[in-house]
Design a protein around this motif. Structure first.
Motif: not given
Lengths: 317, 119
Positions: A220-238
């Motif tokens: 499940i986690i590897p299948a959702a990695k694209s959205g997770i990465f988008s979240g990480l990008i937003l988190g990093l920007s914050r």
């Protein structure tokens, strides 16, 4: 059956076409306005930010101009009247952002996993609400919490290592406060992407004999990695762009870089914010130069994470 | 791969440890929210009052009368409610409404001061 008059039909179609055109132009105008306002902000920051390197400023009867090279690579924020440097601040900012992401990523991903797949619905809804509330808390509250509570933790922990911290104002405190602030953002996006995973993947994994835990972590986690990465990008920007809370707990060290997690630090945002109400002339304009560097760093990190995401997708990971 | 009793136990142990880590990490959010709410209420609740919500943020002081300090030391405090008298040589009176105390004393004159909200 009732037939409409031919002329009436044509007239109605014409009105509809006009309405369509109007809405299209209106939407185009709104999009144009949004783009122009962003361009205006960027242009304003660039014009103001470049000024310290090309114009001369009169300070106490003498004229000064900031050297771009020493501004970019120096290790003391201010020497003399015009020796501004942010080299060490850039390193501090990147160091803090990386530490924050190292903490944020596992906490957010596992929290999202627990909310989506590992708890019964009522508990999952409660946890979801908690994350949403955390996301809506203003940064100044996080700053106050950092100042009142996390600094004490930092002070006590640094005492254990026989290190004299500046009342807990430290990299450690900044990282913890930023983690608290970016976890809700990353978690919310991770929840969305985990929910969007094809249920057949789970069924297939379980049918092949994998346990529920193995399915969650390895499918499940590897299948959702694209959205997770988008979240990480937003988190990093914050994490990179947060100013208020960071200024309250960083200690605003004047030179560096500071790698010790219990020593005071200084980030690009805290530099821009500290003492801005009393700043004027060069001291005011140089903050826009710092802002330009911050924009470049955020863009650089976003591109880096996107590249990393694409590489992972190419390798099928 | 041969499934043995041992491998099944190992797998179960791995599952439990993975799940426990996930549950532990998810506690972070709950703990932080609880701590923030507790901290804010603990620090702020004692100053919450109707006056705090409705009055000005800063208290404004109003000097209603003043005179030379020749008779300082002979004056008797009549104990009027919400009226404060300063000793001779006092000028700058600042009331901190939240702490309900007088903050500074420095003046060549004795001053009788009322809080504007009362007057």
């Amino acid at each position: 059956m009732r037939y409409l008059d031919r002329d009436k039909c044509f007239k109605k179609a014409e009105i509809n076409a006009k309405a369509d055109r109007f809405v299209r132009y209106l939407l185009f105008f709104i999009a144009f306005l949004a783009s122009v306002s962003i361009l205006f902000v960027i242009a304003f920051i660039f014009i103001k930010g470049i000024k310290p390197f090309v114009s001369e400023y009169e300070i106490q009867g003498e004229k000064y101009r900031v050297s771009f090279f020493s501004f970019l690579f120096g290790n003391t924020w201010l020497t003399g009247n015009s020796g501004y440097s942010i080299g060490f601040i850039i390193i501090n900012t990147i160091y803090i952002a990386i530490l924050t992401m190292l903490l944020t990523a596992p906490i957010s991903i596992f929290t999202a996993l627990v909310i989506v797949r590992m708890t019964p619905k009522p508990l999952s809804a409660t946890l979801n609400t908690i994350i949403e509330i955390l996301a809506s808390i203003p940064s100044v509250i996080y700053g106050m919490f950092g100042l009142g509570v996390v600094t004490n933790w930092a002070k006590n922990i640094s005492d254990l290592f026989n290190y004299q911290s500046a009342g807990g104002l430290s990299t450690f405190t900044v990282v913890l406060v930023l983690t608290m602030m970016s976890v809700p953002t990353v978690t919310m996006l991770s929840i969305t992407s985990l929910k969007a995973v094809n249920p057949n993947l789970e069924k297939g994994s379980l049918a092949l004999g994998a346990s529920r835990s193995e399915t969650n972590f390895k499918v499940i986690i590897p299948a959702a990695k694209s959205g997770i990465f988008s979240g990480l990008i937003l988190g990093l920007s914050r994490a990179l762009g947060e100013a208020t809370a960071v200024s309250m707990v960083a200690g605003n060290r004047l030179s560096g870089p500071s790698y010790n997690i219990f020593s005071t630090t200084r980030t690009l945002t805290s530099t821009m914010l500290s003492g801005i109400s009393e700043a004027s002339g060069l001291n005011y304009d140089i903050r826009f130069s710092v802002g330009i560097m911050l924009i470049f760093i955020i863009i650089f990190f976003n591109l880096l994470l996107r590249l990393f995401k694409k590489r992972l997708e190419k390798r099928g990971l | 791969m041969k499934v043995t009793e041992r491998s099944l136990k190992q797998r179960k142990a791995k599952d439990i440890s993975r799940d426990s880590i996930a549950y532990l990490f998810s506690l972070f959010g709950v703990l932080i929210l609880a701590l923030i709410i507790f901290f804010v209420f603990d620090k702020g609740h004692e100053y919450l009052s109707w006056e705090f919500l409705t009055s000005d943020y800063y208290t404004t002081n109003t000097t209603v009368s003043y005179g030379n300090s020749t008779s300082a030391g002979t004056f008797e405090n009549p104990n009027i409610e919400n009226v404060y008298f300063l000793p001779a040589g006092v000028s700058d009176l600042k009331m901190d409404t939240t702490m309900r105390r007088i903050q500074s004393f420095k003046s060549p004159m004795s001053i009788r001061t009322l809080r504007s909200t009362i007057s």
